[in-house]
Every structure is written in C-alpha cells, then in structure tokens.
Scaffold this active site. Structure first.
Site, short mmCIF file in Angstrom:
data_model
loop_
_atom_site.label_atom_id
_atom_site.label_comp_id
_atom_site.label_asym_id
_atom_site.label_seq_id
_atom_site.Cartn_x
_atom_site.Cartn_y
_atom_site.Cartn_z
N LYS A 284 0.84 -1.19 0.00
CA LYS A 284 0.00 0.00 0.00
C LYS A 284 0.88 1.25 0.00
O LYS A 284 1.85 1.34 0.75
CB LYS A 284 -0.91 0.00 1.23
CG LYS A 284 -2.03 1.02 1.17
CD LYS A 284 -3.03 0.79 2.30
CE LYS A 284 -4.23 1.73 2.16
NZ LYS A 284 -5.25 1.51 3.20
N GLU A 372 -19.76 -2.59 10.28
CA GLU A 372 -20.68 -1.63 10.89
C GLU A 372 -21.83 -2.31 11.63
O GLU A 372 -22.25 -1.85 12.70
CB GLU A 372 -21.24 -0.69 9.82
CG GLU A 372 -20.20 0.18 9.15
CD GLU A 372 -19.55 -0.45 7.94
OE1 GLU A 372 -18.81 0.25 7.23
OE2 GLU A 372 -19.79 -1.66 7.70
N ARG A 400 -25.51 1.20 6.88
CA ARG A 400 -25.32 -0.24 6.86
C ARG A 400 -25.78 -0.89 8.16
O ARG A 400 -25.95 -2.10 8.23
CB ARG A 400 -23.84 -0.57 6.59
CG ARG A 400 -23.27 0.17 5.41
CD ARG A 400 -21.87 -0.28 5.07
NE ARG A 400 -21.90 -1.55 4.37
CZ ARG A 400 -20.84 -2.10 3.78
NH1 ARG A 400 -19.68 -1.49 3.82
NH2 ARG A 400 -20.93 -3.25 3.16
#
Length: 617
Positions: A284, A372, A400
């Site tokens: 990353k 979530e 969500r």
C-alpha cells in the site's frame, strides 16, 4: 537486430486502452511508474484516495494487459483504489473529484469500463456473481472479475457471498488485493506448487478421471489407497483455508507487483472450470515513501499536499478546530475519568481523530474494522449488560447498521450513543458518501433521539447530556471546522428543548447546526430558532410561533423528508395558519463537487434563503 524502442505515454492526455496490449514487461513496469507519478501529482493537487491506488497500480496494469476489457468486466470493491483503471480506460485525473471531473470511484456513466459502482465496501463478490449469472442466462462468454481488498473482505457481506460462491455454478474470478495486514501468507513453496498444479488444464482433466476410479469396485481400493496418501501429504504441507473448505479454487501468495506472476495466475484462473480466488500481496502506498511507511492510515485519503514535504497545502487557522476533533477531545476526557467508558468504531478512527485513543485504552476502545453491523450489535450487548457505549461512525456507513440500530438498540431502548460523523453534503466523495439521509431513516425508528450542535460549547452540552441519558441518542456533526471556544459557560440541556437565539417579528427561521451562527449574523431582525434536538421537537416553543405570519425551515444537513417533515407535521397538528416555507436538501444522490457547488445545485445557499425571505416580505 535493432532493439525495439521503449514506449512511454503522456498520461496528462487520455490513454488509448488498446495501447497497453502490445507492451512488453519492461514497458508495463515503466507505465506503472508513470501512472503512480500521475496519481501522486493529481492527489497532491485535488486530494483523493492515494495509498490504496498506488498499491493497486501494478495489479490494475496487469489486468488491463491480460483481460479483454471492457468485454471482460472488472468490479473494484469500493473503487477508490481504481485510479490507475481510470487512466488506462482513457480518463485523466486532471480534475479528479471536482465538479464535471472524474469521480473518485467507479462510475458507470463515465465509462463502459466501469460495469458497476460502489463507495461502500464488500459488495464486489455479490455483484460479480449477479453479473456472471446474467452472462450465462444470456448465453454470453466473458470473464467477471471482482477485486477486493483484504480489509473489505472482513465484512460480513463478503463472507455471505463467499458462502454462496462455493456452490455457485457460474464462474467468477475473485482477486484479494492484500497489503499484508489482514490475510496471512500460505505455508511454504509446496503450497504454491500445489495451487498451480491443481489449476492446470491437464491436472483438472486428470483429477476428473482419477475421481471416476471410486465408482468401480475393481478400482475403488486403489482410489482409497492413493487418495489417502495424497491427503496425508496435503494435510502435511498445505494449510486448510476458508476457500478450500468452501470447495473454491484458491491460488495464494502471488506477488502483486510481478507482471509475469500475475499474468500466469490469470491464465490459471481463466482455465479453471469454476470460480477461483486469487490472493495477491501488494504494498500500500507503493512509489511514495510517506505513504509506504504509513501503518496508521493517514495517507489513505488525503487533502491537497506538498509532494516533497508531505504536508497539507491548506494552512490551519489556530482559532479553529475540526468538528471530529471536538468530539475526540470530549471522548478523551471521558475515557480518562470513567474506567468503564467504552468506544467502538468501524475502521474510521483516523478520520474521526480517535486513533490515539486505541493506543491509550486498548481494553476499552475497539476498532472493529469494516463491520458496521457488528459494531452496532456489539454496542447493544454492552448496553444490555450495564455499560454505556459510544459508537463513532460516519453517517454514510451508519446506513449499513440500520437494522441493528432498529432491532437491537432502539427496540430494547438501550443507552447507546451514536456519534454520527461527516453529516451533510458529500463534497468531493460524491453520491456514495452523503451524510444527509440519516435523520430521515433514524426518525422512522422509535426511541431514538437526534441532536446536533451549532458550536463547540453546544457540543460539550450535548456530550454532557449523553452521559446521563439512558436511551438511544444520535449526536450528529459535520466535516469542517468550528471556532475554538474554551472556558465558555456550559449549560445543562433538556431533552427536546430548542433555543430561541434571536427574537424578532413576522418571520421565524428554524434551523440547527453550525449554519445557525451565520443565520444570526445575516438576519438580526428575524426570530432564529436553534433546534438543538431534531427529535423530539420542542412543541411548547413551536406553539409560541403560531402568531408569526411566516415560518421558514432551513436544513442544509439533511433531506426534506427528515427534520423539515417532522416540523411541518407538528405545525399542521398545531393548526398553524401562516405561510410556511421549507428549504432543505432534496432527496436525491448528489454528485461530487465542492460544498458550495452542491448547495448551489440544491438551491439551498444563504443567497437562496435570502431571496426566499425577501419574497415573504
């Protein structure tokens, strides 16, 4: 023989998608370098999701080189890692995330290379399965590829899809883009050998014939003997994993920056008769040192910055602080004084300025990842057993958790406090990240009180109120900054009580949040009502407005179906006979752009309000 010249491209101009097909490996590597440089330059200018896009660049270049796009379809989970994909499909990042520029996510209306779009995670496998089924029902032939990050894979939606994928008869290729933070590497080189061998065409045909041996009595003994030997060595050298247990072909430990390895594994996947999961490891932030070294997440999403220093271009006014920081400071005070205080957050701790709390209080602060729904039920379990939890979550991601807030928190009337960050217009993130719908859907749930402060003092008042409140409470706050107001007197709030900020005549304006401060500056002759609590509403104060000839409800933090609708119904029940006007955000998906541009498009600017008020006169 004269060596073939190396091709380079000016990526400030649209790239022709077919140009990648004839490139040699060394040219692909140079193209990736140029793409990363272009991404860095444009994120430095416009802001955006930098680290994830840099890490996925080599993988995306390999995908475009190998597969027949856009006939083959690639679905990027979330899509914010797909900047290289945008460049390779003929788009430039010159006006990335700006009005009339390219979106920061996949966008179907932008390009035929974007077959799907999402800004929330973990949807790619399910979407790919739907597309694969549609392909086969229509008798078409092409590959459907889902590219999903390791963190997105931790969400329950991805596991639900994986559970279905094992018995799904319509081929999908799933690529897990792993930056070495979630999924561990498979065991040794033997496992890699087995994975390659397992997916070659010759092996697949041989295995089919081999398994036929168990059908016949004469050869069944041989199958059992050799199968036992094979399984012994498989158990010895190959670690069981989630995918093999689900009967899904799994290829692991592929270097996501090695074009040769990527294209070989793509070949194995295409040859497989059923769905395949490929585990690819990437770095990353690759190509920009500060992003590569970042293990916290500060370079995940960035504001415009100086490339050399890595510092933001925008200078912070020392008289102001960000709204997330206001509530982060209040949480820090409470965590320090209350040993039973618990804080939960689903993977947005850096954005909400609470990442340092995780280090300070690891036993009471929980980053549950992109989960979530789990975070909401986790909070409900705490509250049901006598602990008052705070659940910090962006408005767009609270969507969500709707069922869990309703079924698990509100239905049992549990004392969970929702700290709803990033409410209001989505700005540069666009349609998928709007924080304008939460009031409307929370108002459909019984027992949930909703509030929003206009300044730092009021935020402190609301937080103090939340500590003693024993029922579900949502405290909303926007992106952006607010004036630092230290040492100001804090008053106790009462549930549902509004504030009469300014007393005028004829016209009353009802609003809430930071915009109230500007209303007080602009409309000194009118009555300004600060609806600190959006729910329940202050009916006694509303009754005092019955004699006003005009009432205006002004809401730039939610749709007209939310707070405005509740006040309208209340005034109707009170038989209000004056003229009533509503200026609130429309119930639509708002395209990316600046907040000022979005307010103008929604006809909700202060200038629009001023024109409305003048007409009322």
């Amino acid at each position: 023989m004269k060596k073939k010249a190396i091709r380079r491209f000016d990526l400030n101009k649209p790239f022709h998608p077919s140009d990648i097909k004839d490139l040699r490996e060394e040219e692909l590597e140079l193209l990736s370098e140029d793409i990363r440089k272009n991404i860095i330059e444009n994120c430095a200018k416009n802001g955006g999701h930098l680290a994830s896009s840099l890490g996925a660049t080599d993988l995306i270049v390999a995908l475009h080189h190998y597969f027949d796009l856009p006939k083959d379809k690639i679905i990027f989970d979330v899509g914010h890692q797909a900047y290289a994909h945008k460049i390779l499909s003929g788009r430039t990042l010159e006006n990335l995330r700006k009005k009339n520029g390219v979106s920061g996510f996949q966008k179907r209306e932008e390009s035929v290379f974007d077959p799907y779009e999402a800004g929330h995670s973990s949807t790619s496998i399910s979407a790919a399965m739907g597309m694969a089924l549609a392909r086969d029902l229509k008798g078409e032939s092409y590959q459907v590829i889902a590219v999903i990050g390791d963190s997105s894979f931790s969400n329950g939606l991805a596991f639900e899809a994986l559970n279905n994928l094992g018995s799904f008869k319509h081929k999908v290729i799933v690529i897990i883009n792993d930056n070495n933070r979630s999924i561990g590497k498979a065991v040794g080189s033997t496992n890699n050998y087995f994975e390659k061998f397992r997916l070659s065409r010759s092996y697949l045909n041989l295995r089919k014939k081999y398994r036929a041996l168990k059908k016949y009595r004469a050869t069944r003994w041989f199958y059992r003997l050799t199968s036992g030997i094979k399984n012994y060595f498989k158990r010895l050298f190959v670690r069981k994993n989630l995918f093999s247990l689900s009967d899904i072909y799994f290829i692991s430990n592929v270097d996501g920056h090695d074009f040769g390895a990527l294209e070989r594994v793509f070949g194995y996947a295409v040859n497989a008769p059923s769905s395949v999961v490929i585990h690819v490891t990437t770095t990353k932030g690759k190509g920009y040192a500060p992003a590569e070294k970042d293990v916290v997440g500060h370079w995940h999403g960035v504001e415009p910055f100086d490339i050399k220093t890595g510092k933001p271009l925008k200078k912070l006014d020392p008289k102001y602080t960000c709204w997330s920081g206001v509530y982060a400071d209040l949480l820090k005070e409470k965590m320090a004084s209350d040993p039973k205080m618990v804080l939960i957050n689903p993977a947005t701790m850096v954005g909400s300025k609470i990442d340092d709390l995780l280090e300070s209080y690891p036993d009471r602060v929980f980053d549950v990842g992109i989960s979530e729904e789990h975070g909401a039920v986790f909070a409900a379990g705490l509250a049901a057993n006598g602990i008052h939890p705070y659940y910090s979550i962006y408005s767009t991601f609270l969507q969500r958790s709707y069922d869990q807030v309703s079924h698990d928190i509100a239905r049992m009337d549990l004392n969970v406090t929702l700290l709803v960050d990033r409410v209001g217009l989505p700005e540069e993130d666009g349609e998928t990240h709007a924080g304008i719908y939460d009031v409307a859907y929370l108002m459909s749930i019984p027992n949930v009180a909703i509030a929003m402060a206009k300044d730092q003092v009021e935020a402190k008042e609301l937080f103090d109120f939340s500590i003693k409140y024993e029922h579900p409470l949502a405290i909303r706050y926007p992106r952006g900054q607010t004036l630092i107001m230290n040492n100001k007197k804090v008053k106790a709030l009462k549930l549902g009580e509004w504030k009469l900020e300014n007393k005028g005549k004829d016209i009353a304006i009802i609003s809430y949040g930071p915009i109230v401060n500007e209303l007080l500056t602009n409309y000194k002759d009118y009555t300004i009502i600060n609806a600190v609590f959006l729910r329940p509403i202050d009916e006694p104060l509303l009754r005092t407005l019955k004699d006003y000839s005009h009432i205006v409800i002004y809401d730039i933090y939610g749709t007209k179906e939310g707070f405005a609708s509740l006040v309208l119904n209340a005034l109707n029940d009170l038989n209000y006979e004056g003229r009533l006007r509503v200026m609130a955000l429309p119930n639509k998906f708002i395209a990316h752009g600046s907040a000022a541009e979005q307010l103008k498009d929604c006809q909700c600017t202060l200038d629009d309000l001023d024109k409305l008020v003048k007409k009322l006169k």
